[in-house]
Design a protein around this motif. Structure first.
Motif, mmCIF file in Angstrom:
data_model
loop_
_atom_site.group_PDB
_atom_site.id
_atom_site.type_symbol
_atom_site.label_atom_id
_atom_site.label_comp_id
_atom_site.label_asym_id
_atom_site.label_seq_id
_atom_site.Cartn_x
_atom_site.Cartn_y
_atom_site.Cartn_z
ATOM 1 N N ASN A 120 0.853 -1.191 0.000
ATOM 2 C CA ASN A 120 0.000 0.000 0.000
ATOM 3 C C ASN A 120 0.885 1.236 0.000
ATOM 4 O O ASN A 120 1.661 1.453 0.926
ATOM 5 N N LEU A 121 0.771 2.031 -1.054
ATOM 6 C CA LEU A 121 1.523 3.275 -1.166
ATOM 7 C C LEU A 121 0.586 4.426 -0.817
ATOM 8 O O LEU A 121 -0.330 4.741 -1.585
ATOM 9 N N PRO A 122 0.774 5.052 0.353
ATOM 10 C CA PRO A 122 -0.102 6.168 0.701
ATOM 11 C C PRO A 122 0.161 7.378 -0.185
ATOM 12 O O PRO A 122 1.300 7.677 -0.528
ATOM 13 N N ILE A 123 -0.908 8.049 -0.560
ATOM 14 C CA ILE A 123 -0.824 9.248 -1.392
ATOM 15 C C ILE A 123 -1.350 10.425 -0.572
ATOM 16 O O ILE A 123 -2.464 10.379 -0.048
ATOM 17 N N HIS A 124 -0.550 11.459 -0.463
ATOM 18 C CA HIS A 124 -0.977 12.722 0.147
ATOM 19 C C HIS A 124 -0.290 13.832 -0.644
ATOM 20 O O HIS A 124 0.921 14.022 -0.537
ATOM 21 N N VAL A 125 -1.066 14.530 -1.457
ATOM 22 C CA VAL A 125 -0.514 15.562 -2.329
ATOM 23 C C VAL A 125 -1.292 16.852 -2.094
ATOM 24 O O VAL A 125 -2.522 16.848 -2.080
ATOM 25 N N GLU A 126 -0.555 17.935 -1.910
ATOM 26 C CA GLU A 126 -1.169 19.261 -1.871
ATOM 27 C C GLU A 126 -0.729 19.981 -3.134
ATOM 28 O O GLU A 126 0.469 20.078 -3.403
ATOM 29 N N THR A 127 -1.694 20.455 -3.905
ATOM 30 C CA THR A 127 -1.377 21.056 -5.194
ATOM 31 C C THR A 127 -2.256 22.269 -5.443
ATOM 32 O O THR A 127 -3.332 22.404 -4.866
ATOM 33 N N THR A 128 -1.779 23.120 -6.320
ATOM 34 C CA THR A 128 -2.537 24.270 -6.790
ATOM 35 C C THR A 128 -2.600 24.182 -8.308
ATOM 36 O O THR A 128 -1.564 24.126 -8.969
ATOM 37 N N GLU A 129 -3.797 24.130 -8.843
ATOM 38 C CA GLU A 129 -4.010 24.013 -10.288
ATOM 39 C C GLU A 129 -4.782 25.237 -10.766
ATOM 40 O O GLU A 129 -5.837 25.557 -10.222
ATOM 41 N N THR A 130 -4.241 25.910 -11.782
ATOM 42 C CA THR A 130 -4.847 27.125 -12.310
ATOM 43 C C THR A 130 -5.346 26.878 -13.727
ATOM 44 O O THR A 130 -4.616 26.345 -14.557
ATOM 45 N N PHE A 131 -6.575 27.271 -13.985
ATOM 46 C CA PHE A 131 -7.185 27.169 -15.306
ATOM 47 C C PHE A 131 -7.409 28.581 -15.840
ATOM 48 O O PHE A 131 -8.089 29.382 -15.200
ATOM 49 N N LEU A 132 -6.829 28.881 -17.004
ATOM 50 C CA LEU A 132 -7.029 30.181 -17.637
ATOM 51 C C LEU A 132 -8.300 30.135 -18.460
ATOM 52 O O LEU A 132 -8.509 29.219 -19.258
ATOM 53 N N LEU A 133 -9.135 31.146 -18.303
ATOM 54 C CA LEU A 133 -10.415 31.158 -19.007
ATOM 55 C C LEU A 133 -10.304 31.739 -20.408
ATOM 56 O O LEU A 133 -10.930 31.257 -21.338
ATOM 57 N N PHE A 134 -9.507 32.789 -20.575
ATOM 58 C CA PHE A 134 -9.428 33.461 -21.869
ATOM 59 C C PHE A 134 -7.989 33.794 -22.209
ATOM 60 O O PHE A 134 -7.224 34.196 -21.343
ATOM 61 N N GLY A 135 -7.626 33.669 -23.485
ATOM 62 C CA GLY A 135 -6.360 34.181 -24.012
ATOM 63 C C GLY A 135 -5.119 33.645 -23.354
ATOM 64 O O GLY A 135 -5.157 32.883 -22.401
ATOM 65 N N SER A 136 -4.001 34.085 -23.870
ATOM 66 C CA SER A 136 -2.701 33.648 -23.356
ATOM 67 C C SER A 136 -1.871 34.830 -22.874
ATOM 68 O O SER A 136 -0.658 34.777 -22.859
#
Length: 176
Positions: free
Chosen positions: A75-91
């Protein structure tokens, strides 16, 4: 874990909390070494603005992988804290962090979570104890071999080189 942009815009400048348990059994198709996946708990919040949506997530659960030495389940325990950003318009938005572009009118976190889980799998997994679970036994020795730790190995002299060590001892005594 899938929302339309109009659903998310209702939470602009408000608190958008995430507390879900999801099944990621499909991840076994991506990596055949994964034997089982626990339900994955995803907690966090979303910050929604007019140009981007940022998710601050904590991902917890465990994966069952084979031991690299004995092939018993680990059993490999997983504990990840992450920040994911989604851009709505343009670059035109510049940042040092990795961002995701929104294609269409839907934001789906499943592919992002799948990728995070796959990246958490180490190259090798080892079981800790001699007995892992039930009848499965992680062998520590066999005919002509044994598992040794680095600490035990440091004090031992390779028998093939033992005579060489005596040679240097003889040179020291003859120089005196």
């Amino acid at each position: 874990m899938k929302w339309t942009l109009s659903q998310l815009q209702k939470y602009r400048n408000k608190e958008f909390l995430i507390d879900e348990t999801v099944s990621m059994v499909d991840i076994k198709k991506d990596d055949p070494t994964i034997r089982d996946v626990s339900p994955i708990l995803i907690k966090g919040r979303g910050d929604i603005s007019s140009t981007k949506i940022t998710f601050h997530l904590t991902i917890e659960g465990y994966l069952v992988l084979p031991c690299s030495r004995t092939l018993v389940d680990v059993n490999l325990p997983i504990h990840v804290e992450t920040t994911e950003t989604f851009l709505l318009f343009g670059s035109d938005f510049e940042t040092d962090e990795e961002v995701h572009r929104v294609n269409g009118e839907v934001i789906d976190l499943f592919p992002v979570i799948r990728e995070i889980l796959l990246l958490e799998i180490p190259m090798q997994v080892f079981c800790d104890d001699v007995t892992v679970s039930g009848d499965e036994v992680a062998l520590q020795s066999g005919k002509g071999w044994e598992v040794i730790s680095e600490l035990n190995q440091q004090d031992k002299i390779d028998p093939r080189l033992a005579d060489l060590a005596k040679f240097f001892d003889n040179n020291k005594s003859s120089d005196s």
